[in-house]
Scaffold this active site. Structure first.
Site, PDB file in Angstrom:
ATOM      1  N   GLU A  58      72.988  39.491  60.293  1.00 16.47           N
ATOM      2  CA  GLU A  58      73.378  39.884  58.940  1.00 16.47           C
ATOM      3  C   GLU A  58      74.856  39.652  58.632  1.00 16.47           C
ATOM      4  OE1 GLU A  58      72.116  43.904  58.216  1.00 16.47           O
ATOM      5  OE2 GLU A  58      69.996  43.407  58.409  1.00 16.47           O
TER       6      GLU A  58
ATOM      7  N   GLU B 279      63.802  41.878  61.727  1.00 17.17           N
ATOM      8  CA  GLU B 279      63.890  43.335  61.532  1.00 17.17           C
ATOM      9  C   GLU B 279      63.059  43.714  60.327  1.00 17.17           C
ATOM     10  OE1 GLU B 279      67.746  45.283  60.999  1.00 17.17           O
ATOM     11  OE2 GLU B 279      68.576  44.088  62.628  1.00 17.17           O
TER      12      GLU B 279
HETATM   13  C1  BG6 Z   1      69.990  46.863  59.463  1.00 16.71           C
HETATM   14  C2  BG6 Z   1      71.001  46.608  60.581  1.00 16.71           C
HETATM   15  O1  BG6 Z   1      70.351  46.195  58.324  1.00 16.71           O
HETATM   16  O2  BG6 Z   1      69.852  48.213  59.082  1.00 16.71           O
HETATM   17  C3  BG6 Z   1      70.937  47.687  61.668  1.00 16.71           C
HETATM   18  O3  BG6 Z   1      70.846  45.329  61.179  1.00 16.71           O
HETATM   19  C4  BG6 Z   1      70.885  49.068  61.051  1.00 16.71           C
HETATM   20  O4  BG6 Z   1      72.038  47.525  62.536  1.00 16.71           O
HETATM   21  C5  BG6 Z   1      69.681  49.157  60.115  1.00 16.71           C
HETATM   22  O5  BG6 Z   1      70.822  50.067  62.030  1.00 16.71           O
HETATM   23  C6  BG6 Z   1      69.459  50.548  59.503  1.00 16.71           C
HETATM   24  O6  BG6 Z   1      70.546  51.104  58.855  1.00 16.71           O
HETATM   25  P1  BG6 Z   1      70.700  52.701  58.613  1.00 16.71           P
HETATM   26  O7  BG6 Z   1      72.050  52.875  58.031  1.00 16.71           O
HETATM   27  O8  BG6 Z   1      69.608  53.182  57.733  1.00 16.71           O
HETATM   28  O9  BG6 Z   1      70.555  53.374  59.937  1.00 16.71           O
END
Ligand code: BG6
Length: 462
Positions: free
Chosen positions: A165, A367
């Site tokens: 990202e 992801e």
């Molecule tokens: C993703 C990232 O966009 O979002 C991760 O690659 C991150 O590193 C994940 O943990 C979730 O984000 P959050 O702030 O809801 O925990």
């Protein structure tokens, strides 16, 4: 029954800084440093020191992941752990040993390692000495570090990624203040976007040279968070705003990575605004010559936009969002804990976009997942009953499958995440894991979704 292709990879994703804890690291990244200076900026004052204790627990964690049906794990090497001297690139022997052990342990447990080289974790020294990603020198240091990784682990790792990202680095560090150094500087963010594309291409060039010299069949890619923007209406001004948002958020990285050049229309807009990045013909050629073999797509939510309420021609500092406003569609389905809309159909749209506009390049979902806070409220008989997560993953897989049926070249799905992990400023607020981590005792247990995922993975569908 929905069946996925035979070679489909059922995986999970995490990152070094979010899982390992910073035990025995020779250097600090920007989050280690920020937490040391201002712990209260982090949710509940929880920092990256222990994370989910993967550094000490990996021998127990990895078999647990296998139990949840995870057959491939994407994690990242921490630059600040592997490299002892950030100027000369000297390797830290403990860091190298740790990653060797992790890679070996994954393979012994039947889990394919997918190794990413950068997940928001800039060594703070490189920010202090050179200005971090604002500096082209740092792009060379990154390529040196990448090459060390190929040399050390390339005999076993077949899937490499340069960045996770990159767009979020701009958002966090230079626009919306959720990553250190918390700057607000639109024009600098444009240069950083360019430098990140350049750094990725430089690392890919080193990879190809290493690969040829070592007769390797490994592949390299990058991981982008795609959030295609839907216009609030068919009004041409809303459509124009959505087009800019998609170019800025997605295509600024997707086009150089896959097609080897920046989107012309975006370049024109940035140039007219006097904020275009500094480039040289040699660098642009290097980007053109070093595109990715494979693309990882992180997808959580769509973006909806409308025409800006204030004209971009108004006197104001340049920021990308002078060209659009966010649109809150009435009645949208929300994950209210995280503040993200849930709209699985976008995954189908992404699949078709890659098929039609990005050479139908091999790609995978690197992801996707659902972050929910206070998950203990769903605990029954010692197991988190996370049906909301099962439904979320199921619905996204249905759309993904539809895209594959339509000919999109997708070969895997990686859930975020295997074990609940530390998440930057949000720390442990939102839990995403198939496996629960009681962070007070570091006890890890499968959630209902972990059992469900194991079955989906072994049946190759549902
Ligand atoms: C993703 C990232 O966009 O979002 C991760 O690659 C991150 O590193 C994940 O943990 C979730 O984000 P959050 O702030 O809801 O925990």
């Amino acid at each position: 029954m929905i069946k996925f292709p035979d070679d489909f990879a059922w995986g999970a994703a995490t990152s070094g800084p979010q899982s390992e804890g910073n035990f025995h690291k020779p250097n600090q990244n920007v989050f280690d440093y920020w937490f040391e200076k201002k712990p209260d900026d982090f949710y509940d004052g929880v920092g990256p020191d222990e994370a989910s204790n993967f550094y000490n627990d990996y021998q127990k964690d990895i078999p647990l992941m296998a139990k949840a049906g995870i057959k491939a794990l994407r994690t990242s090497i921490q630059w600040t752990r592997l490299i002892k001297n950030l100027d000369t690139g000297e390797v830290d022997p403990d860091g190298a040993e740790f990653y060797n052990n992790v890679i070996n342990c994954l393979i012994e447990n039947g889990i394919e390692p997918y190794i990413n080289l950068f997940h928001f974790d800039l060594p703070v020294q490189l920010y202090q000495e050179f200005g971090g990603w604002e500096s082209k020198h740092v792009t060379d240091l990154f390529a040196d570090y990448a090459e060390k990784c190929f040399e050390l682990f390339g005999d076993r790792v077949k899937n490499w990624f340069t960045f996770n990202e990159p767009k979020v680095i701009l958002d966090g560090e230079y626009l919306y203040q959720f990553h250190y150094p918390l700057k607000v500087d639109g024009p600098a963010s444009v240069q950083v976007a360019y430098n990140l594309n350049l750094a990725s291409a430089k690392a890919i060039k080193r990879f190809r040279a290493w690969k040829a010299a070592n007769n390797s069949d490994a592949k390299i890619g990058t991981i982008l968070n795609l959030t295609p923007a839907y216009p609030a209406s068919n009004d041409p001004e809303d459509v124009k705003a959505a087009k800019f948002a998609t170019m800025w958020d997605d295509n600024m990285f997707l086009d150089p990575a896959v097609l080897g050049h920046f989107p012309e229309e975006l370049v024109q807009i940035l140039d007219n605004a006097g904020v275009l990045f500094q480039s040289t013909p040699e660098e642009l050629k290097l980007i053109a010559d070093n595109t990715v073999d494979v693309l990882g797509v992180n997808f959580y939510h769509p973006e909806r936009v409308k025409r800006p309420s204030v004209s971009p021609k108004s006197l104001q500092d340049w920021m990308p969002d002078i060209y659009f406003d966010n649109y809150e569609m009435p009645g949208r389905v929300m994950n209210v804990d995280k503040g993200w809309e849930i709209y699985p159909q976008t995954l189908y749209d992404i699949a078709i976009n890659i098929r039609d506009n990005y050479k139908n390049i091999p790609w995978f979902v690197s992801e996707n997942g659902m972050g929910v806070s206070r998950e203990e409220r769903f605990m029954k008989d010692g197991v988190i009953q996370d049906d909301y997560r099962i439904n979320f993953i199921h619905d996204h897989l249905v759309q993904l499958h539809k895209g594959i049926e339509a000919g999109s070249n997708c070969h895997g799905y990686f859930v975020w995440t295997a074990i609940d992990c530390w998440s930057w400023k949000n720390a442990y607020r939102n839990r995403y894991g198939l496996i629960r981590d009681d962070i007070h005792t570091q006890t890890k247990t499968l959630k209902k979704s972990g059992h469900w995922y194991a079955k989906v993975s072994s049946d190759n569908g549902f």
